[in-house]
Design a protein around this motif. Structure first.
Motif, PDB file in Angstrom:
ATOM      1  N   SER A   1      -1.126  -2.849  -2.220  1.00  0.00           N
ATOM      2  CA  SER A   1      -0.250  -2.534  -3.461  1.00  0.00           C
ATOM      3  C   SER A   1       0.427  -3.739  -3.982  1.00  0.00           C
ATOM      4  O   SER A   1       0.861  -4.645  -3.287  1.00  0.00           O
ATOM      5  CB  SER A   1       0.744  -1.277  -3.209  1.00  0.00           C
TER       6      SER A   1
ATOM      7  N   ALA B   1       1.935   6.974  -5.177  1.00  0.00           N
ATOM      8  CA  ALA B   1       1.332   6.054  -6.286  1.00  0.00           C
ATOM      9  C   ALA B   1       1.752   6.892  -7.564  1.00  0.00           C
ATOM     10  O   ALA B   1       0.983   6.420  -8.533  1.00  0.00           O
ATOM     11  CB  ALA B   1       0.008   5.932  -6.163  1.00  0.00           C
TER      12      ALA B   1
ATOM     13  N   TRP C   1      -2.999  -0.184  -6.461  1.00  0.00           N
ATOM     14  CA  TRP C   1      -2.120   0.330  -7.214  1.00  0.00           C
ATOM     15  C   TRP C   1      -0.816  -0.671  -7.516  1.00  0.00           C
ATOM     16  O   TRP C   1      -0.704  -1.538  -6.915  1.00  0.00           O
ATOM     17  CB  TRP C   1      -1.188   1.365  -6.333  1.00  0.00           C
TER      18      TRP C   1
END
Length: 242
Positions: free
Chosen positions: A148, A179, A221
């Motif tokens: 991420s 997320a 993400w």
């Protein structure tokens, strides 16, 4: 079988304080990423997942978001404004107010600052495929911390192989962050309080009943919460050719 999801809530009412100075005169959902506003990234992804109606709540600089929605009126999904000018209702209160517009569901609740590059399996379709109202009150999209961008915490949840999730303990580090997208029905909001409150309250109730599940994001993400994270997300998109 993949569950059809026709409506969604886009949370766009916050002040975006961590994104200053970009948000001094612009609401965070309109901050551009790769030439498109954050909220356009969200709405286009919802449209690709089959969502027909998106409810967008407004509070901070609401006229700008209303004008932006009007300018894209010829693009799907259809957008409806949920007005929180008088009182900012937080994530849970905002979704509760919008329930008459969202219907029974299932519907997505999507943060306006959550974007990602897709993996092999598109994330929202992955959520639709895993949705099971017999087992779940709510399904959360979870991103592995290891891949991420823009997230500096110690994680939010641990997840079992069957998708059941548990919150991070006080001194723990867990592998997944929320997320910014959940899938639920109006049943999650039974006996919800009035006024402002966080969706975390309803998630905790679902956890107590063993009805809060997660699904892993198969992609990268990007939590675009600060100007620095925005630059990181831009660089990642450019590198991956997204």
């Amino acid at each position: 079988m993949m569950t059809p999801v026709r409506s969604a809530m886009v949370l766009a009412a916050g002040f975006g304080e961590r994104m200053r100075p970009l948000t001094d005169k612009m609401p965070k959902p309109l901050v551009p990423l790769m030439g498109r506003s954050l909220i356009d990234h969200v709405l286009d992804r919802l449209n690709a997942a089959g969502v027909e109606t998106a409810v967008v709540n407004v509070h901070y600089l609401p006229e700008q978001i209303e004008a932006h929605m009007a300018a894209r009126a010829d693009r799907a999904p259809k957008t409806i404004i949920s007005d929180e000018r008088e009182q900012l209702l937080d994530t849970g209160g905002g979704a509760t107010k919008a329930l008459p517009l969202l219907g029974e569901g299932p519907f997505f609740i999507h943060n306006s600052d959550s974007v990602w590059s897709e993996g092999v399996t598109p994330a929202l379709s992955h959520m639709r495929r895993h949705w099971n109202p017999a087992l779940m009150d709510c399904l959360l999209l979870l991103a592995p911390l290891s891949t991420s961008i823009g997230y500096g915490g110690r994680g939010d949840f641990d997840m079992e192989p069957d998708g059941r999730i548990s919150r991070r303990g006080e001194r723990q580090v867990v592998p997944f962050a929320f997320a910014g997208v959940s899938l639920c029905t109006s049943a999650l909001f039974e006996n919800a309080p009035e006024g402002p409150f966080s969706l975390n309250l309803l998630w905790d109730r679902a956890l107590e009943k063993d009805r809060l599940f997660g699904v892993r994001l198969d992609g990268r993400w990007m939590h675009v919460g600060t100007p620095e994270a925005l630059k990181e997300a831009e660089a990642s998109f450019e590198h991956e050719g997204a």
